[in-house]
Design an enzyme around this catalytic site. Structure first.
Site, PDB file in Angstrom:
ATOM      1  N   ASP A  43       0.594  -1.616  -0.520  1.00 49.02           N
ATOM      2  CA  ASP A  43       0.156   0.159  -0.053  1.00 49.02           C
ATOM      3  C   ASP A  43       0.195   1.147  -0.462  1.00 49.02           C
ATOM      4  O   ASP A  43       0.617   2.236   0.491  1.00 49.02           O
ATOM      5  CB  ASP A  43      -1.061   0.049   1.281  1.00 49.02           C
ATOM      6  CG  ASP A  43      -1.666  -0.365   1.186  1.00 49.02           C
ATOM      7  OD1 ASP A  43      -1.420  -1.993   0.583  1.00 49.02           O
ATOM      8  OD2 ASP A  43      -3.005  -1.486   2.398  1.00 49.02           O
ATOM      9  N   LYS A  45      -7.117  -4.865  -3.358  1.00 49.91           N
ATOM     10  CA  LYS A  45      -7.646  -5.404  -1.918  1.00 49.91           C
ATOM     11  C   LYS A  45      -8.387  -4.566  -1.173  1.00 49.91           C
ATOM     12  O   LYS A  45      -8.303  -3.608  -1.862  1.00 49.91           O
ATOM     13  CB  LYS A  45      -6.645  -5.609  -0.694  1.00 49.91           C
ATOM     14  CG  LYS A  45      -5.367  -4.660   0.268  1.00 49.91           C
ATOM     15  CD  LYS A  45      -4.408  -4.974   0.717  1.00 49.91           C
ATOM     16  CE  LYS A  45      -4.109  -4.133   1.637  1.00 49.91           C
ATOM     17  NZ  LYS A  45      -4.285  -3.015   2.537  1.00 49.91           N
ATOM     18  N   CYS A  77      -1.707  -2.205   7.612  1.00 50.24           N
ATOM     19  CA  CYS A  77      -1.801  -2.943   7.398  1.00 50.24           C
ATOM     20  C   CYS A  77      -0.134  -4.041   6.701  1.00 50.24           C
ATOM     21  O   CYS A  77      -0.588  -4.766   6.580  1.00 50.24           O
ATOM     22  CB  CYS A  77      -1.775  -2.459   5.428  1.00 50.24           C
ATOM     23  SG  CYS A  77      -3.144  -1.732   5.606  1.00 50.24           S
TER      24      CYS A  77
END
Length: 226
Positions: A11, A121, A168
């Site tokens: 990310d 995701k 994350c």
């Protein structure tokens, strides 16, 4: 099984980075040079992940009624739509990484020319999904194809970097162990939302065997030949 390493970059997107990210991690962009250095190493496969939410995602404070809709402060209980007895409490966030927006894009300074796969995701509006593998429920509502990509290549060891170290990155590393991979987190190539949370994160890692290492501890990867 012979050593076969993968790099998973979690990310590193505009919305998680200053100066304009809606959910910017302080210093988020500062880790990109280290990640680009890692991308030059001979990992068997290099993967970047992206939060890729629909506008009506359950984690967005804007999708909830006041007074319980303050970004960063309010929490909600999410019921597993496939198993109502299973619940998860989650924090509400500003709108971020909405599909098709600038904020969802990987930062341009990341050397994506060396990335073989981009895994999206968080696309199911009904569940939170910090991990790049799956949502946190025992009966998964949403799973990415990350585990399958790694298993298809015969990966043994997963090296996790990116944003954010206490969300994350953490959940991706923990799920990596569950999926059967020896898992490493490269400390200098991550940043946390809340640095005071890191000792607790590292305790969780110790329990399941995730190792936190430095850039100088990658001699085995550097010497890897397929």
């Amino acid at each position: 099984m012979a050593f076969k390493p993968a790099l998973v970059i979690v990310d590193v997107q505009e919305d998680f980075c200053p100066p304009n990210g809606s959910l910017a991690v302080q210093g988020g962009r500062d880790i990109v040079p280290s990640i680009n250095e890692l991308l030059a190493f001979p990992f068997a496969v290099k993967i970047a992940t992206k939060d890729f939410h629909p506008q009506d995602h359950i984690s967005f404070a804007s999708n909830h009624q006041p007074p319980n809709n303050k970004p960063f402060e309010s929490t909600i209980t999410i019921q597993n739509p496939l198993n109502p007895e299973e619940t998860e409490e989650t924090r509400l966030w500003p709108d971020h990484c909405v599909q098709g927006t600038k904020g969802s894009e990987l930062v341009p300074e990341l050397d994506v020319s060396k990335v073989q796969h981009i895994v999206e995701k968080g696309q199911d509006k009904r569940v939170e999904m910090y991990s790049a593998f799956a949502d946190p429920f025992t009966t998964n509502v949403s799973r990415s194809n990350l585990a399958q990509i790694l298993k298809d290549v015969g990966i043994t060891d997963v090296y996790v970097v990116g944003l954010a170290a206490d969300y994350c990155v953490k959940f991706t590393a923990l799920d990596s162990v569950k999926e059967g991979f020896k898992t490493w987190v490269v400390g200098e190539a991550t940043k946390a939302v809340d640095t005071s949370a890191l000792p607790e994160v590292h305790k969780e890692y110790e329990k399941v065997g995730v190792s936190v290492i430095g850039m100088g501890d990658l001699t085995k990867v550097k010497g890897y030949t397929s």
